[in-house]
Design an enzyme around this catalytic site. Structure first.
Site, mmCIF file in Angstrom:
data_model
loop_
_atom_site.group_PDB
_atom_site.id
_atom_site.type_symbol
_atom_site.label_atom_id
_atom_site.label_comp_id
_atom_site.label_asym_id
_atom_site.label_seq_id
_atom_site.Cartn_x
_atom_site.Cartn_y
_atom_site.Cartn_z
ATOM 1 N N GLN A 188 0.393 5.753 11.549
ATOM 2 C CA GLN A 188 0.704 6.301 10.244
ATOM 3 C C GLN A 188 2.184 6.675 10.155
ATOM 4 O O GLN A 188 2.725 7.333 11.036
ATOM 5 C CB GLN A 188 -0.152 7.541 9.952
ATOM 6 C CG GLN A 188 -1.576 7.225 9.533
ATOM 7 C CD GLN A 188 -2.466 6.871 10.694
ATOM 8 O OE1 GLN A 188 -2.084 7.052 11.839
ATOM 9 N NE2 GLN A 188 -3.657 6.366 10.403
ATOM 10 N N GLY A 189 2.812 6.261 9.052
ATOM 11 C CA GLY A 189 4.233 6.507 8.866
ATOM 12 C C GLY A 189 5.094 5.323 9.231
ATOM 13 O O GLY A 189 6.259 5.249 8.863
ATOM 14 N N ASP A 190 4.527 4.356 9.987
ATOM 15 C CA ASP A 190 5.242 3.119 10.302
ATOM 16 C C ASP A 190 5.022 2.059 9.230
ATOM 17 O O ASP A 190 5.732 1.046 9.200
ATOM 18 C CB ASP A 190 4.777 2.564 11.651
ATOM 19 C CG ASP A 190 5.152 3.469 12.812
ATOM 20 O OD1 ASP A 190 6.269 3.986 12.798
ATOM 21 O OD2 ASP A 190 4.320 3.645 13.710
ATOM 22 N N SER A 191 4.024 2.267 8.349
ATOM 23 C CA SER A 191 3.668 1.283 7.333
ATOM 24 C C SER A 191 4.895 0.809 6.566
ATOM 25 O O SER A 191 5.778 1.593 6.207
ATOM 26 C CB SER A 191 2.664 1.886 6.348
ATOM 27 O OG SER A 191 1.437 2.126 6.981
ATOM 28 N N ASP A 203 -0.446 -7.571 1.374
ATOM 29 C CA ASP A 203 0.113 -6.206 1.431
ATOM 30 C C ASP A 203 1.626 -6.274 1.612
ATOM 31 O O ASP A 203 2.151 -6.056 2.717
ATOM 32 C CB ASP A 203 -0.548 -5.429 2.581
ATOM 33 C CG ASP A 203 -0.170 -3.954 2.597
ATOM 34 O OD1 ASP A 203 0.429 -3.481 1.611
ATOM 35 O OD2 ASP A 203 -0.458 -3.292 3.615
ATOM 36 N N HIS A 255 0.822 -1.219 0.000
ATOM 37 C CA HIS A 255 0.000 0.000 0.000
ATOM 38 C C HIS A 255 0.853 1.265 0.000
ATOM 39 O O HIS A 255 0.345 2.352 -0.310
ATOM 40 C CB HIS A 255 -0.998 -0.009 1.170
ATOM 41 C CG HIS A 255 -0.433 0.367 2.492
ATOM 42 N ND1 HIS A 255 -0.139 -0.561 3.462
ATOM 43 C CD2 HIS A 255 -0.135 1.580 3.040
ATOM 44 C CE1 HIS A 255 0.313 0.061 4.537
ATOM 45 N NE2 HIS A 255 0.337 1.358 4.303
#
Length: 824
Positions: free
Chosen positions: A771-774, A680, A626
């Site tokens: 958010q941002g760790d993905s 993913d 993603h």
């Protein structure tokens, strides 16, 4: 998880003309008498003129000497001092003046001193130069500055240098370059002239690093066979490990009686700062009444000055380190690098009388392959008095000593070594050895909230005994309490009856049926770890060697023990080791630099951090699919969009450890479902290989059969938001969570969990990826002490919400796809 929608959430006067009206007329020569008289007068005038000229010349000469030459008579003034540099971290290389690290920092300090002096009118005109004599932990710099000062200005310069702390403070408030050193605790004083005497025929300098309970010796040159040499200056720079003080014990002291001739001077410093002088001594002292000195920190300077007459036997002293005070810290040699083999190190800890000692190992890494199940620590170990510790301890380990004195010994043999430990100690009340905490039966201290939470936090289960189960808990028949959300999840969390074994599919079978050659569980788990191999058909639970033999062992790869005949289970195992070992992104804490060397920051060119990734080889990264899906504005699927930062610790500060690479290819899984986040996962090929270092290392890739069991602790890392809707972290964050069984997770996440997803978190909330760790790693420690890539940060329902775990892509499900594309 969506990635972040904004950037990083940083000429003399002319002579008078002769009077032209004055004329000189010739005398008449008609009268010889007048001529004669005139000649005598002329003679007198000439003599007078000569005398006058001589006197005038003498006066002019005296004035020129007084106002010119005497004015330039200058005195050499030397000043020593120390200053603490608060924005530097001490390195072992700073102890060696010939190291490149020492020289680089010394240049910075001398340049900053030059700037300070140049901005001080009383000092700028007379400054000659500075040298850095030493550095000690802190980081404390010890300097020597030289000035050539006119005799009339000595007092003014002394006064200015005495207020060096104010000069530094003023400079730092009014001018600060981006790379300036931040200085505190500045001390300065003029050097004792006797230590700078130009008539010395010989100079000796020694440096010694004292170790606890390892007694070193210092002696005057020639001792005990001959007297110390004349006209000599000797100094000993003594150090101890951080947290120690130095004890200097003279068993021989025999110098001249008059300290104007020969003397020893001792400083509570590494240079001769007069405000830090402890004692000036001379004469004779009996061994029955020895001289003993204790430093206030871990440094000391001893100087010996001799003249040209009456030389005596000299001195001998013993020095060593000792941990004192109500608290302190210590570590194994070379930590966080590997301790040496064949070593015995000993620390003596003493706290105030009436107190006990609480000893906490923040990192404990004494692992040796093949010794996991050994009793009594036969290889490397740490002994606390008589209690031995070995292996690898996850998290902080606290031990209580029921005394105010403890001896800690590190013993290593001649084989495999690990990184060792760092530890802290503190004095505690003997009536309350675990203040504000729960004391386990094994004397360990854990947080109160961990008692009766269903997890074995003590290691001996004592935190789960004698529990009053809450109404929201399950009361097991064995007396344990378990969270209600585990009820009817298909997993036997209470455990089987006595004498029974719990299969991986939760069925209970009699323990006597283990390893009997029959599949009593139905999933083969009762026949694992039986020490046999088979060449028949491998079940999905069994590890398959390259020669197609099957191993009846759970997670045999890279555990330090060869299980396959072709040794393939120990191939490609240079992975999963970090400079530091691993506590917790949301609800987390700062990671150490180098603690997770496989962590990558994926950044959009000109924008900043967007996603995380994981190093699996010198060329390849794993991230989330993603993260690389195009939107209307940005082509995230194109390699030219991205920059990968490896070895990074602080965003926008790559420093010496960070490496930037562009991308050559981006490969998203072809069956990624953007609606359900199934599959993913994506791969990224770097434009060129990256060199490994202490700060850049690959994580271990698990075999398809690798088991990541529910309840096991794992690590999440990243620079993502530190709270839901919050801004990004600047320093890499880490958090420890637990794997949650898929049945429970699927129920909590409204049946959105597929077989290719893994759940982990703290269901009480407060700790999670965001958010941002993905795309970042879910790192799982193995029995062999290496980290394996259990999952890839994928999605979640908000961040760190109660009963909402984080969802990760399970890497074992994609091993064939990863190997096909990368060869890893």
């Amino acid at each position: 998880m969506d990635y972040m929608d904004s950037g990083m959430r940083y000429v003399p006067k002319p002579d008078k003309d002769w009077d032209t009206s004055v004329q000189f007329l010739p005398a008449s020569d008609s009268k010889k008498l007048e001529k004669k008289k005139l000649s005598r007068r002329r003679l007198g005038a000439v003599v007078g003129g000569v005398v006058f000229a001589a006197v005038l010349a003498l006066m002019i000469g005296l004035l020129v000497w007084h106002f010119h030459y005497r004015k330039d008579v200058r005195e050499k003034r030397m000043y020593t001092g120390s200053m603490r540099i608060t924005n530097q971290v001490f390195e072992e290389a700073y102890e060696k003046s010939n190291s490149s690290e020492f020289k680089a920092l010394a240049r910075q300090v001398t340049n900053q001193l030059k700037t300070i002096y140049s901005r001080t009118p009383q000092l700028a005109k007379y400054y000659v130069g500075s040298t850095i004599q030493a550095f000690s932990e802190g980081v404390i710099a010890y300097y020597l500055s030289e000035f050539k000062v006119p005799l009339g200005q000595v007092a003014a310069v002394d006064k200015a240098m005495a207020s060096m702390d104010k000069l530094v403070d003023k400079e730092q408030r009014t001018f600060r370059a981006g790379n300036s050193l931040v200085l505190e605790d500045v001390v300065s004083s003029v050097v004792d002239k006797r230590l700078l005497r130009s008539s010395f025929k010989e100079f000796y300098r020694y440096a010694q690093h004292a170790k606890a309970n390892k007694i070193g010796t210092i002696t005057s040159p020639g001792f005990p066979n001959r007297p110390y040499p004349p006209d000599t200056f000797i100094e000993w720079q003594l150090r101890a490990d951080p947290g120690y003080v130095l004890k200097l014990d003279f068993d021989t002291f025999n110098l001249e009686e008059d300290c104007k001739n020969d003397f020893v001077k001792i400083y509570d410093s590494l240079v001769a700062i007069e405000s830090r002088a402890m004692e000036e001594i001379c004469g004779y002292y009996s061994p029955s009444d020895p001289l003993i000195f204790l430093s206030s920190r871990n440094v000391m300077l001893v100087t010996l000055v001799t003249n040209d007459q009456k030389n005596f036997p000299g001195i001998r002293a013993h020095c060593g380190g000792m941990l004192t005070g109500a608290h302190g810290h210590f570590s194994s040699p070379n930590f966080p690098n590997y301790y040496p083999p064949n070593t015995v190190c000993e620390w003596l800890i003493q706290v105030p009388a009436g107190k006990w000692i609480s000893l906490t190992f923040n990192k404990f890494l004494l692992y040796e392959p093949g010794q996991e199940d050994s009793k009594g620590c036969p290889k490397d170990y740490v002994a606390i008095n008589e209690k031995k510790l070995c292996g690898e301890k996850v998290g902080h380990v606290t031990e209580t000593v029921s005394s105010n004195v403890a001896t800690i010994r590190l013993v290593s043999d001649g084989s495999y070594v690990d990184r060792g430990f760092n530890a802290t100690y503190k004095a505690i009340d003997s009536q309350d050895p675990c203040p504000g905490m729960f004391q386990c039966s094994n004397q360990r201290c854990i947080k109160l909230e961990l008692k009766c939470d269903g997890w074995n936090d003590c290691g001996d289960m004592s935190d789960e005994f004698k529990c009053d189960c809450k109404s929201t808990d399950i009361r097991c028949k064995n007396g344990l309490c378990k969270p209600m959300f585990w009820q009817c999840d298909g997993v036997d969390d209470c455990g089987c009856k006595a004498g029974e074994f719990s299969c991986q599919n939760t069925i209970c079978v009699l323990k006597k049926k283990l390893c009997d050659g029959r599949d009593d569980c139905g999933d083969g788990s009762d026949e694992l770890d039986c020490g046999r191999t088979s060449t028949g058909t491998c079940s999905e639970l069994k590890y398959k060697c390259k020669n197609n033999a099957c191993i009846n062992k759970v997670n045999p790869e890279c555990d330090g023990t060869v299980d396959c005949e072709d040794r393939s289970d120990e191939d490609n195992c240079d992975c999963g080791r970090s400079l530091f070992k691993t506590s917790r992104i949301v609800g987390g804490q700062d990671a150490e630099a180098g603690e997770f060397p496989w962590q990558v920051s994926l950044q959009i060119r000109g924008f900043g951090h967007v996603c995380g990734a994981t190093v699996i080889s010198q060329r390849w990264l794993v991230t989330a699919a993603h993260c690389v899906q195009d939107d209307g504005k940005t082509k995230y699927s194109q390699p030219g969009t991205w920059e990968a930062y490896l070895g990074l610790h602080i965003q926008r500060q790559p420093g010496r450890t960070g490496v930037r690479r562009g991308l050559k290819r981006v490969i998203s899984h072809p069956n990624y479902n953007p609606y359900t986040y199934d599959k993913d996962i994506a791969l990224m090929e770097l434009e060129s290989d990256v060199p490994y270092s202490d700060y850049i290392q690959p994580i271990c890739m698990p075999a398809p059969q690798h088991v990541f069991s529910p309840g096991n602790s794992v690590w999440i890392t990243g620079w993502g938001a530190t709270r839901e809707g919050g801004t990004a972290a600047t320093v890499l964050q880490k958090a420890q969570v637990r794997i949650i069984n898929s049945t429970t997770c699927n129920r909590l996440m409204a049946n959105q969990i597929t077989s290719r997803m893994l759940c982990a978190g703290i269901l009480s909330g407060g700790v999670d990826a965001c958010q941002g760790d993905s795309g970042g790693p879910l790192s799982s420690p193995s029995q062999g002490g290496r980290m394996f890539l259990a999952g890839v940060v994928s999605w979640g329902d908000g961040c760190a919400r109660r009963d909402k775990p984080g969802i990760y892509t399970t890497t074992t499900k994609f091993r064939a796809w990863i190997k096909e594309n990368t060869g890893v």
